[in-house]
Scaffold this motif. Structure first.
Motif, PDB file in Angstrom:
ATOM      1  N   LYS A 119      -6.532   1.927   3.372  1.00 34.72           N
ATOM      2  CA  LYS A 119      -5.251   1.231   3.558  1.00 34.72           C
ATOM      3  C   LYS A 119      -5.235   0.532   4.917  1.00 34.72           C
ATOM      4  O   LYS A 119      -5.499   1.154   5.947  1.00 34.72           O
ATOM      5  CB  LYS A 119      -4.093   2.216   3.451  1.00 34.72           C
ATOM      6  N   TRP A 182      -6.444  -1.006  -1.186  1.00 33.18           N
ATOM      7  CA  TRP A 182      -5.056  -1.320  -1.521  1.00 33.18           C
ATOM      8  C   TRP A 182      -4.798  -2.779  -1.189  1.00 33.18           C
ATOM      9  O   TRP A 182      -4.970  -3.217  -0.060  1.00 33.18           O
ATOM     10  CB  TRP A 182      -4.098  -0.418  -0.760  1.00 33.18           C
ATOM     11  N   ASN A 185      -0.009  -3.783  -2.336  1.00 30.40           N
ATOM     12  CA  ASN A 185       0.586  -2.522  -2.805  1.00 30.40           C
ATOM     13  C   ASN A 185       0.021  -2.044  -4.146  1.00 30.40           C
ATOM     14  O   ASN A 185       0.651  -1.250  -4.835  1.00 30.40           O
ATOM     15  CB  ASN A 185       2.106  -2.648  -2.919  1.00 30.40           C
TER      16      ASN A 185
END
Length: 277
Positions: A119, A182, A185
């Protein structure tokens, strides 16, 4: 120790320091693994030599040191068990000669970036280790190849590495890996190029004595057949069997411009690698 040795305030400088770990480990005279049995400060589990050995960066540092220096300068500082099974005093011992066997499987190790599914990250730490590990293996393979040709080099430790790599090449140097990222989202799983067929091509080029060039995001890494094998640390680890009387002159096809390396036109080797990274 890691925290105090790596800059923390500036993310760019921190990243540069992390990327230099492989070079530092390969250049160190001694390598001491300090892994007593202790409780993790933030997580509810025990840290010891087993948890150390599962970490990818820990494996990478061991491999980078032992590929260039052997294991004679590597030591363990671990807890000794008491009679009741609890950890006792820390004992300092040299590692066994086959200690590198598990560490060789660098890319099977655990990573924090993978645990957090990358992320806010552009890539996986596995990708950043391809060039340094490839370069060290190239030195090892070249030393063994030239040593065998010369017939008077002590190559036992080198050959032990190469035998293990030969048996488990696809595991030691994965062609691809599964990466979770990611994006907007959304959790995305993708297959990403890692070593591809770089190992096979490098071996072929070493055997033919041709220039070997890998480019990663504009930063050239260059390796040629040289007049001597550079070692740091342990004595009598790798010695070339034969050395040319005069230093070789790099091919005129390769011209440096700034920090990069210009490759010959039509070189699919670097084209494919760059597109994979």
């Amino acid at each position: 120790v890691d925290y105090s040795c790596i800059p923390q305030a500036n993310a760019s400088v921190q990243n540069l320091a992390i990327r230099s770990l492989a070079v530092y480990a390969s250049s160190a005279t001694y390598f001491v693994i300090v892994a007593p049995e202790v409780n993790h400060a933030d997580e509810e589990h025990v840290c010891d030599l087993d948890t150390y050995q599962r970490r990818m960066w820990c494996r990478a540092e061991q491999v980078c040191h032992s590929m260039r220096n052997g294991t004679s300068g590597m030591f363990l500082a671990v807890s000794q068990k008491k009679d009741d099974g609890t950890p006792g005093d820390i004992k300092f011992n040299p590692v066994k000669s086959d200690f590198f066997l598990e560490s060789l499987h660098v890319f099977n190790g655990e990573l924090t970036c993978c645990r957090f599914e990358h992320k806010g990250m552009e890539s996986c730490d596995r990708q950043s280790l391809v060039v340094p590990i490839l370069g060290l293996y190239g030195e090892l393979f070249r030393a063994a190849y030239e040593g065998v040709k010369g017939g008077d080099a002590d190559m036992s430790t080198v050959e032990a590495f190469l035998r293990e790599i030969e048996k488990h090449q696809e595991d030691v140097f994965p062609r691809t890996f599964q990466r979770v990222m990611w994006r907007k989202n959304k959790r995305v799983m993708e297959e990403v190029l890692l070593f591809g067929d770089l190992i096979d091509r490098m071996r072929a080029r070493i055997k033919t004595g041709t220039m070997f060039v890998v480019q990663e995001r504009g930063a050239g890494t260059e390796s040629t057949k040289s007049t001597e094998f550079i070692r740091h640390g342990a004595n009598d680890f790798v010695r070339h069997g034969s050395q040319p009387s005069e230093p070789e002159v790099p091919s005129a096809e390769f011209v440096r411009h700034g920090n990069g390396v210009e490759k010959p036109k039509g070189d699919a080797f670097t084209d494919e690698y760059e597109s994979g990274i």
